[in-house]
Design a protein around this motif. Sequence first.
Motif, PDB file in Angstrom:
ATOM      1  N   ARG A 300       0.837  -1.212   0.000  1.00 17.39           N
ATOM      2  CA  ARG A 300       0.000   0.000   0.000  1.00 17.39           C
ATOM      3  C   ARG A 300       0.865   1.252   0.000  1.00 17.39           C
ATOM      4  O   ARG A 300       0.528   2.274  -0.591  1.00 17.39           O
ATOM      5  CB  ARG A 300      -0.913  -0.015   1.238  1.00 17.39           C
ATOM      6  CG  ARG A 300      -2.107   0.945   1.173  1.00 17.39           C
ATOM      7  CD  ARG A 300      -2.882   0.984   2.483  1.00 17.39           C
ATOM      8  NE  ARG A 300      -2.117   1.526   3.594  1.00 17.39           N
ATOM      9  CZ  ARG A 300      -1.906   2.823   3.830  1.00 17.39           C
ATOM     10  NH1 ARG A 300      -2.422   3.720   3.026  1.00 17.39           N
ATOM     11  NH2 ARG A 300      -1.177   3.206   4.870  1.00 17.39           N
ATOM     12  N   LEU A 301       2.034   1.140   0.658  1.00 15.55           N
ATOM     13  CA  LEU A 301       2.934   2.291   0.744  1.00 15.55           C
ATOM     14  C   LEU A 301       3.835   2.410  -0.490  1.00 15.55           C
ATOM     15  O   LEU A 301       4.743   3.237  -0.535  1.00 15.55           O
ATOM     16  CB  LEU A 301       3.775   2.182   2.019  1.00 15.55           C
ATOM     17  CG  LEU A 301       2.980   2.328   3.328  1.00 15.55           C
ATOM     18  CD1 LEU A 301       3.787   1.840   4.530  1.00 15.55           C
ATOM     19  CD2 LEU A 301       2.538   3.767   3.538  1.00 15.55           C
ATOM     20  N   GLY A 302       3.615   1.546  -1.464  1.00 22.83           N
ATOM     21  CA  GLY A 302       4.296   1.699  -2.745  1.00 22.83           C
ATOM     22  C   GLY A 302       5.477   0.772  -2.995  1.00 22.83           C
ATOM     23  O   GLY A 302       6.189   0.938  -3.990  1.00 22.83           O
ATOM     24  N   TRP A 303       5.706  -0.200  -2.133  1.00 23.21           N
ATOM     25  CA  TRP A 303       6.827  -1.123  -2.339  1.00 23.21           C
ATOM     26  C   TRP A 303       6.369  -2.343  -3.126  1.00 23.21           C
ATOM     27  O   TRP A 303       5.291  -2.877  -2.877  1.00 23.21           O
ATOM     28  CB  TRP A 303       7.421  -1.549  -0.992  1.00 23.21           C
ATOM     29  CG  TRP A 303       7.982  -0.374  -0.261  1.00 23.21           C
ATOM     30  CD1 TRP A 303       7.355   0.361   0.693  1.00 23.21           C
ATOM     31  CD2 TRP A 303       9.248   0.238  -0.474  1.00 23.21           C
ATOM     32  NE1 TRP A 303       8.159   1.391   1.106  1.00 23.21           N
ATOM     33  CE2 TRP A 303       9.330   1.336   0.400  1.00 23.21           C
ATOM     34  CE3 TRP A 303      10.325  -0.034  -1.324  1.00 23.21           C
ATOM     35  CZ2 TRP A 303      10.457   2.169   0.458  1.00 23.21           C
ATOM     36  CZ3 TRP A 303      11.445   0.780  -1.265  1.00 23.21           C
ATOM     37  CH2 TRP A 303      11.500   1.871  -0.385  1.00 23.21           C
ATOM     38  N   ARG A 304       7.222  -2.796  -4.045  1.00 18.97           N
ATOM     39  CA  ARG A 304       6.852  -3.970  -4.841  1.00 18.97           C
ATOM     40  C   ARG A 304       7.182  -5.238  -4.067  1.00 18.97           C
ATOM     41  O   ARG A 304       8.328  -5.468  -3.677  1.00 18.97           O
ATOM     42  CB  ARG A 304       7.599  -3.986  -6.180  1.00 18.97           C
ATOM     43  CG  ARG A 304       7.051  -5.043  -7.146  1.00 18.97           C
ATOM     44  CD  ARG A 304       7.806  -5.041  -8.462  1.00 18.97           C
ATOM     45  NE  ARG A 304       9.061  -5.778  -8.372  1.00 18.97           N
ATOM     46  CZ  ARG A 304       9.153  -7.113  -8.457  1.00 18.97           C
ATOM     47  NH1 ARG A 304       8.061  -7.841  -8.621  1.00 18.97           N
ATOM     48  NH2 ARG A 304      10.329  -7.697  -8.362  1.00 18.97           N
ATOM     49  N   ILE A 305       6.185  -6.047  -3.808  1.00 17.06           N
ATOM     50  CA  ILE A 305       6.391  -7.320  -3.116  1.00 17.06           C
ATOM     51  C   ILE A 305       6.629  -8.398  -4.179  1.00 17.06           C
ATOM     52  O   ILE A 305       5.813  -8.565  -5.090  1.00 17.06           O
ATOM     53  CB  ILE A 305       5.161  -7.697  -2.249  1.00 17.06           C
ATOM     54  CG1 ILE A 305       4.736  -6.519  -1.352  1.00 17.06           C
ATOM     55  CG2 ILE A 305       5.444  -8.957  -1.433  1.00 17.06           C
ATOM     56  CD1 ILE A 305       5.775  -6.041  -0.364  1.00 17.06           C
ATOM     57  N   VAL A 306       7.763  -9.091  -4.048  1.00 18.08           N
ATOM     58  CA  VAL A 306       8.095 -10.161  -4.988  1.00 18.08           C
ATOM     59  C   VAL A 306       7.010 -11.243  -4.904  1.00 18.08           C
ATOM     60  O   VAL A 306       6.469 -11.502  -3.812  1.00 18.08           O
ATOM     61  CB  VAL A 306       9.494 -10.728  -4.660  1.00 18.08           C
ATOM     62  CG1 VAL A 306       9.821 -11.946  -5.528  1.00 18.08           C
ATOM     63  CG2 VAL A 306      10.561  -9.653  -4.833  1.00 18.08           C
ATOM     64  N   GLU A 307       6.686 -11.847  -6.036  1.00 20.29           N
ATOM     65  CA  GLU A 307       5.606 -12.859  -6.153  1.00 20.29           C
ATOM     66  C   GLU A 307       4.228 -12.237  -5.925  1.00 20.29           C
ATOM     67  O   GLU A 307       3.235 -12.954  -5.816  1.00 20.29           O
ATOM     68  CB  GLU A 307       5.770 -14.033  -5.158  1.00 20.29           C
ATOM     69  CG  GLU A 307       7.035 -14.829  -5.278  1.00 20.29           C
ATOM     70  CD  GLU A 307       7.217 -15.794  -4.112  1.00 20.29           C
ATOM     71  OE1 GLU A 307       6.285 -16.544  -3.793  1.00 20.29           O
ATOM     72  OE2 GLU A 307       8.308 -15.781  -3.520  1.00 20.29           O
ATOM     73  N   GLY A 308       4.181 -10.919  -5.739  1.00 27.73           N
ATOM     74  CA  GLY A 308       2.885 -10.252  -5.581  1.00 27.73           C
ATOM     75  C   GLY A 308       2.219 -10.455  -4.231  1.00 27.73           C
ATOM     76  O   GLY A 308       1.027 -10.206  -4.087  1.00 27.73           O
ATOM     77  N   GLY A 309       2.975 -10.918  -3.222  1.00 25.64           N
ATOM     78  CA  GLY A 309       2.369 -11.093  -1.893  1.00 25.64           C
ATOM     79  C   GLY A 309       2.914 -12.333  -1.211  1.00 25.64           C
ATOM     80  O   GLY A 309       3.948 -12.867  -1.601  1.00 25.64           O
TER      81      GLY A 309
END
Length: 390
Positions: A300-309
Amino acid sequence: MLDKQIEKLIAAEKKRQKKVINLIASENYVSKDVLEALGSILTDKYGEGYPGRRYYRGTTVVDEVELLAQKRALELFTLDADTWSVNVQPLSGSPANFAVYAALVPQGERIMGMTLSHGGHLTHGQSVSMTGKFWKQVPYGVAKDTERLDYEEIKKIALAEKPNIIVAGFTAYAHIVDFKAFRKIADATGALLMVDMSHFAGLVAGRAYPSPFPYADIVTTTTHKTLRGPRSAMIFSRKDERKLHNKIDKTILPGLQGGPHFNAIAAVAVALKEANTPEFRKYAAQIIKNARALSDELARLGWRIVEGGTETHLLRVDVWQNGKGIGGREAADKLEEAGIIVNENTIPNDARSPIDPSGLRLGTPAETTRGKTEKDFVKIAQRIDKILRA
Ligand SMILES: *Cc1c(COP(=O)(O)O)cnc(C)c1O
């Protein structure tokens, strides 16, 4: 303690542990009982061999310790002693994996394992590991777009390369592994299937993650990560005409090790009992809820999470964001300065080097042991965001 130097260092480490927020995905905090067993006089006893067949005398008590650890291990994972065997003597995860290959894969033959940079472990045949020197790694990775396992692709590689053993179970993979799909691939290629559940053993024990046992031939695990025991390991193997368990037992002793560490085995037994409780099942579920809260807030704060979560206890955050962010090492340093302990980690197809990669790996098992819940992890995510953007 009479040794004031070591006493001081232990006190200093205790203080450090108390002070920090620990997001190292492979760490945890053991109970007093586990510590007590680990620090017991059981460390004084030699007992090369197995219960009932030792090369030393005076082993009736340690025989009981080892048998109890084995019984509890099978009970925890609801395994039948007629179909599964467990060796509780491996000194840690890496020697356990080495022992499985040494027992079952002829030297120079092939171990199919995930590439380190995608989330595999060194001991899955990586070239710098002895497992990559005595055997040849057949590497596989995750799909470029989803960063998740692509079972069709894995099958293609396995059919082409015909590995002797396929290893599933990783150090940095945030989604549930389809063990049934791996079983089908192993059957199609005639390979053994080994699941290394080191990272998620506690989640399996707590019924928060699918069990690999219905599908695997061999399951290895450390006992000190989500399982919340002492630093040790176990090897489970199917009991059948292939005699995998006899080969593994012989490889551990006399092949690879000498006397078992009975203090560690006793501490494992304690941890296994603790894990077989409703409280532990609640703990395992909370670990995952917390990881999801951390992941969602960071996203939500704009960081890309690898694997999308994440569906597990860990997540990887792409902090480099193709040059728009900061390097993993700098990010981990900044967080450590602020009292948040993480490790830098490669992300799949990382453009940067393993020493200073693009990502961070964050995990929730340790802080969940300390009683933190989702609302705490939302705050931790906000603190991380602030620190990394400062
Ligand atoms: C941690 C880990 C190991 C190695 O365990 P050590 O006790 O550090 O030797 C092996 N495999 C996997 C998947 C791990 O996560």
